[in-house]
Design a protein around this motif. Structure first.
Motif, PDB file in Angstrom:
ATOM      1  N   TYR A   1       9.695  81.496 -14.655  1.00 19.66           N
ATOM      2  CA  TYR A   1       9.405  80.061 -14.755  1.00 19.66           C
ATOM      3  C   TYR A   1      10.666  79.262 -15.048  1.00 19.66           C
ATOM      4  O   TYR A   1      10.876  78.183 -14.468  1.00 19.66           O
ATOM      5  CB  TYR A   1       8.372  79.827 -15.855  1.00 19.66           C
TER       6      TYR A   1
ATOM      7  N   THR B   1      -0.653  71.972 -10.334  1.00 22.20           N
ATOM      8  CA  THR B   1      -0.042  71.625 -11.615  1.00 22.20           C
ATOM      9  C   THR B   1       0.565  70.238 -11.498  1.00 22.20           C
ATOM     10  O   THR B   1       0.925  69.800 -10.403  1.00 22.20           O
ATOM     11  CB  THR B   1       1.050  72.639 -12.013  1.00 22.20           C
TER      12      THR B   1
ATOM     13  N   PHE C   1      -4.841  82.287 -10.528  1.00 20.77           N
ATOM     14  CA  PHE C   1      -3.912  81.299 -11.062  1.00 20.77           C
ATOM     15  C   PHE C   1      -4.393  80.862 -12.444  1.00 20.77           C
ATOM     16  O   PHE C   1      -5.546  80.501 -12.617  1.00 20.77           O
ATOM     17  CB  PHE C   1      -3.835  80.096 -10.132  1.00 20.77           C
ATOM     18  N   VAL C   2      -3.521  80.937 -13.419  1.00 21.34           N
ATOM     19  CA  VAL C   2      -3.898  80.686 -14.802  1.00 21.34           C
ATOM     20  C   VAL C   2      -3.080  79.531 -15.358  1.00 21.34           C
ATOM     21  O   VAL C   2      -1.862  79.527 -15.260  1.00 21.34           O
ATOM     22  CB  VAL C   2      -3.662  81.942 -15.663  1.00 21.34           C
ATOM     23  N   ILE C   3      -3.742  78.523 -15.910  1.00 21.53           N
ATOM     24  CA  ILE C   3      -3.072  77.418 -16.580  1.00 21.53           C
ATOM     25  C   ILE C   3      -3.632  77.318 -17.993  1.00 21.53           C
ATOM     26  O   ILE C   3      -4.789  76.949 -18.191  1.00 21.53           O
ATOM     27  CB  ILE C   3      -3.271  76.090 -15.833  1.00 21.53           C
ATOM     28  N   ARG C   4      -2.789  77.669 -18.973  1.00 21.41           N
ATOM     29  CA  ARG C   4      -3.161  77.564 -20.375  1.00 21.41           C
ATOM     30  C   ARG C   4      -4.501  78.229 -20.665  1.00 21.41           C
ATOM     31  O   ARG C   4      -5.351  77.688 -21.355  1.00 21.41           O
ATOM     32  CB  ARG C   4      -3.192  76.101 -20.810  1.00 21.41           C
TER      33      ARG C   4
ATOM     34  N   TRP D   1       3.372  71.882 -18.825  1.00 20.56           N
ATOM     35  CA  TRP D   1       2.850  72.246 -17.513  1.00 20.56           C
ATOM     36  C   TRP D   1       3.073  73.725 -17.208  1.00 20.56           C
ATOM     37  O   TRP D   1       2.904  74.150 -16.064  1.00 20.56           O
ATOM     38  CB  TRP D   1       3.517  71.405 -16.415  1.00 20.56           C
ATOM     39  N   TYR D   2       3.454  74.501 -18.201  1.00 24.04           N
ATOM     40  CA  TYR D   2       3.742  75.926 -17.960  1.00 24.04           C
ATOM     41  C   TYR D   2       2.522  76.601 -17.327  1.00 24.04           C
ATOM     42  O   TYR D   2       1.391  76.495 -17.828  1.00 24.04           O
ATOM     43  CB  TYR D   2       4.095  76.624 -19.263  1.00 24.04           C
ATOM     44  N   ALA D   3       2.751  77.300 -16.224  1.00 22.38           N
ATOM     45  CA  ALA D   3       1.680  78.009 -15.535  1.00 22.38           C
ATOM     46  C   ALA D   3       2.290  79.101 -14.675  1.00 22.38           C
ATOM     47  O   ALA D   3       3.209  78.839 -13.908  1.00 22.38           O
ATOM     48  CB  ALA D   3       0.858  77.056 -14.680  1.00 22.38           C
TER      49      ALA D   3
END
Length: 727
Positions: A299, A339, A386-389, A506-508
């Motif tokens: 990232y 994102t 896909f994973v966001i938080r 926005w880390y993903a």
């Protein structure tokens, strides 16, 4: 004409002051001259220094040693006035500087501060590894025997002598085959015909080095016309994409899906002719862009996958189902927001994110290795989440893929040979080249230089579509200062950026199955073959930090494994070329071995991922691969199945060499025998090691005998296990 006053110079007097000084004044008592001289430095009433000062009572000139009486407050005010005046002048001068000059002065001040901090911390201007005195590694120098052995294959196959066995690029200069799955078409696109001169020079390399290939150029208007006429089902999605670069990504997949050939950005250079590394049975050829051992590291480098395929250059046969799948995914997600990070959103929607997922899924769908690995869960990757938080959004939901090739994947009852099976699976094959082939950077990032002989296509990065503000939600001055501190003072900027990436709101990063196997083509070996590796940083515990993990990373970067010689891996011949080349002595006509009908086989002790065994099998030799670790054996067997080498590579669970007391005792006996023959030990260190080992073995025997007498175990010595190597 303007009159120039003499007071323009700080040490000069005005005309009026000169008159007053000579004539004096009853009202002034000569104070005008005193004041002017005080300002100019000729006579300071505070210090008494200079040419002299005036007597306030009599108006006469006093000696310079006289010190007029003034209060401390008056002297302090004078000092403050002078300091503030000098500071104001410097600030005024700084404001007049250009932005570049201001930046240079700020950076110089920060560097001076960092250097002073380093001196106080470690006594040197630069701390950390910069001050280390680690001697450079001894350079690899191939022997004449290695060059001769490596040249045997080239001499037999191509009529080259040993000295010229490896031409530039280290791939066979074979005549182009008229029957290839990938047409000889090169596609390039730019927003208009007004291509910058630097890019024009890059474009000319494709026609110069590939004269038998046809080059086609498309501007934005031609791209829109092409999609409207050839793919009306994708036209609405194409025109609705929010960025020009996203439409450019979509077009490159579509044009190869329709016509096939090679796509290349206009700022890429063709380093080697395409016919030297594209094989007749290639259906999709892409390249690795990078690999990272953590999500945070990927990232921080602006990658959307820990192991990512690039899309600025690739080749494909028309109609390849992987291209159809990525086009369907773009159509489905044309309006999806992955994102709020706008740059990463593009990389996911149309860029390397979507492309990597499709490429890996179709590698396994069309690889013979899939059938041999069904009993090993996790090694074959099918879907990407896909994973966001912590919120899981399955990107592959309702995304079933049906293509005409599925009928050849699941026939488990077929009794066809492994090589025939491999040919059937290769109908829509996927070959992923190492980073050095397509993915180098002009800066030589990750230690892979664009001067490497394994570079096929060089990307020059003449421009960028990415927004400078599109990577995060903004950085404060404090963030920039911390980055500077970690870069210049602490020297851990890479680790710092990885840690800081978690702070980005926005880390993903997508979830990955850490046991998944990844393919890489060993394209620098002739003939090339594919090998499977684990994801860097996700090797099984038994392989973490081992030579197998290092070898997998080396294969991903360079497509070759030179044990212990990563720095010199580009030098030729490599150990694999010399070792496998030596087997040619058993096959060359006119040799005693050939006359007796003898054949050669490679015994690969500690085979790891099987690079040497696969190299031997690619030239038709048998290989006995001995590896103790089960995880490495699984990948090795799958690699053999994928290449159709199952009948040539025999993978066995064994350790050659041994360990424990019996092995140490054998070493002691061997060293003593050499010492007897040579009249003494080779060095005092070896003699000391022998004595210590003997004493350790004696103590171990005593302890074992005492334990046996107490009924705690057997007193017999451990004997080494011999491995039967007969075929």
């Amino acid at each position: 004409m303007d009159r120039i006053r003499a007071t323009d110079h700080p040490l000069s007097l005005s005309h009026d002051e000169q008159t007053r000084a000579h004539h004096g004044s009853a009202l002034d008592g000569g104070n005008a001259l005193r004041r002017s001289r005080s300002r100019s430095g000729f006579g300071s009433r505070d210090s008494g220094e200079g040419f002299g000062s005036f007597d306030e009572r009599g108006g006469g000139l006093l000696a310079s040693a006289s010190k007029p009486r003034r209060s401390a407050r008056t002297r302090l005010n004078r000092v403050r006035s002078r300091v503030s005046g000098a500071a104001a002048a410097r600030v005024k001068m700084f404001k007049k500087l250009s932005s570049a000059a201001k930046a240079v002065r700020v950076v110089a001040a920060l560097l001076a501060f960092a250097a002073a901090s380093n001196v106080l911390t470690c006594g040197r201007v630069a701390c950390g590894d910069a001050g280390a005195t680690t001697p450079p590694p001894t350079p690899y120098r191939p022997s004449a025997l290695a060059a001769t052995q490596a040249g045997l294959y080239a001499k037999r196959s191509h009529g080259l002598n040993a000295l010229n066995a490896f031409p530039v690029g280290h791939v066979s200069e074979k005549e182009p085959s008229s029957k290839t799955l990938i047409p000889r078409l090169i596609h390039q696109t730019y927003k208009s015909n007004d291509v910058p001169e630097a890019a024009r020079r890059m474009m000319s390399t494709w026609t110069k080095r590939n004269p038998s290939w046809q080059t086609r150029f498309y501007d934005d208007a031609a791209c829109v016309s092409f999609v409207r006429s050839e793919f009306p089902e994708y036209y609405d999605a194409y025109t609705s994409l929010p960025k020009d670069v996203e439409r450019s990504d979509f077009f490159r997949y579509l044009v190869l899906l329709k016509h096939g050939g090679v796509y290349a950005d206009v700022d890429t250079e063709s380093v080697l002719p395409l016919d030297t590394f594209l094989k007749p049975n290639d259906a999709l050829v892409v390249g690795w862009e990078g690999e990272f051992d953590t999500d945070e590291m990927a990232y921080s480098r602006h990658f959307v996958r820990r192991r990512q395929v690039l899309n600025w250059a690739f080749a494909a046969a028309p109609g390849h189902p992987a291209l159809r799948e990525v086009c369907d995914a773009i159509k489905k997600n044309a309006q999806r927001v992955f994102t709020n990070n706008t740059n990463r959103d593009t990389l996911e929607r149309t860029g390397p994110g979507a492309f990597t997922d499709a490429v890996l899924r179709h590698f396994w769908r069309h690889s013979a290795a899939r059938r041999s690995m069904r009993a090993t869960p996790g090694l074959v990757s099918e879907d990407v989440e896909f994973v966001i938080r912590g919120v899981i959004d399955d990107a592959s939901e309702d995304d079933s893929i049906s293509s005409e090739d599925d009928s050849i994947v699941d026939d488990e009852t077929s009794d066809e040979t492994s090589e025939t099976s491999a040919k059937n699976f290769a109908k829509w094959s996927v070959r992923v080249l190492p980073k050095v082939s397509f993915g180098t950077h002009p800066s030589g990032e990750d230690g892979v230089s664009q001067d490497d002989a394994g570079v096929f296509v060089a990307h020059k990065f003449l421009g960028s579509w990415k927004s400078r503000k599109g990577w995060s939600d903004g950085k404060s001055v404090w963030d920039l200062m911390r980055t500077f501190w970690h870069s210049v003072v602490l020297g851990d900027i890479v680790a710092h950026r990885a840690r800081a990436s978690r702070l980005d709101r926005w880390y993903a990063m997508p979830k990955v199955t850490e046991t998944t196997a990844y393919p890489v083509s060993c394209a620098s070996f002739d003939p090339p073959f594919d090998a499977l590796t684990y994801l860097l940083g996700s090797n099984p515990d038994s392989l973490a930090g081992s030579a197998v993990e290092r070898g997998g990373a080396s294969l991903t970067k360079w497509g070759r494994d030179q044990p212990g010689r990563d720095v010199d891996a580009a030098l030729r011949p490599t150990s694999a070329e010399a070792l496998v080349g030596s087997l040619e002595t058993f096959r060359s006509t006119g040799t005693a071995a050939a006359a007796r009908g003898e054949t050669a086989a490679l015994v690969d002790a500690g085979a790891g991922l099987g690079y040497f065994s696969l190299a031997a099998a690619s030239r038709g030799f048998r290989a006995l691969a001995l590896e103790l670790d089960a995880s490495a054996r699984e990948l090795m067997a799958a690699s053999a199945a994928h290449n159709g080498f199952e009948t040539r590579v025999d993978v066995r669970a064994a350790r050659v060499g041994g360990g424990g007391e019996a092995f140490c005792a054998a070493l002691v006996r061997a060293e003593k025998a050499k010492a007897r023959d040579a009249g003494g030990f080779a060095s005092a260190a070896i003699e000391d090691a022998v004595l210590v080992t003997e004493e350790t073995l004696r103590v171990a025997r005593v302890n074992r005998m005492e334990a046996a007498s107490d009924g705690g175990g057997s007193g017999s010595d451990e004997e080494p296990r011999e491995l039967e190597l007969s075929r």
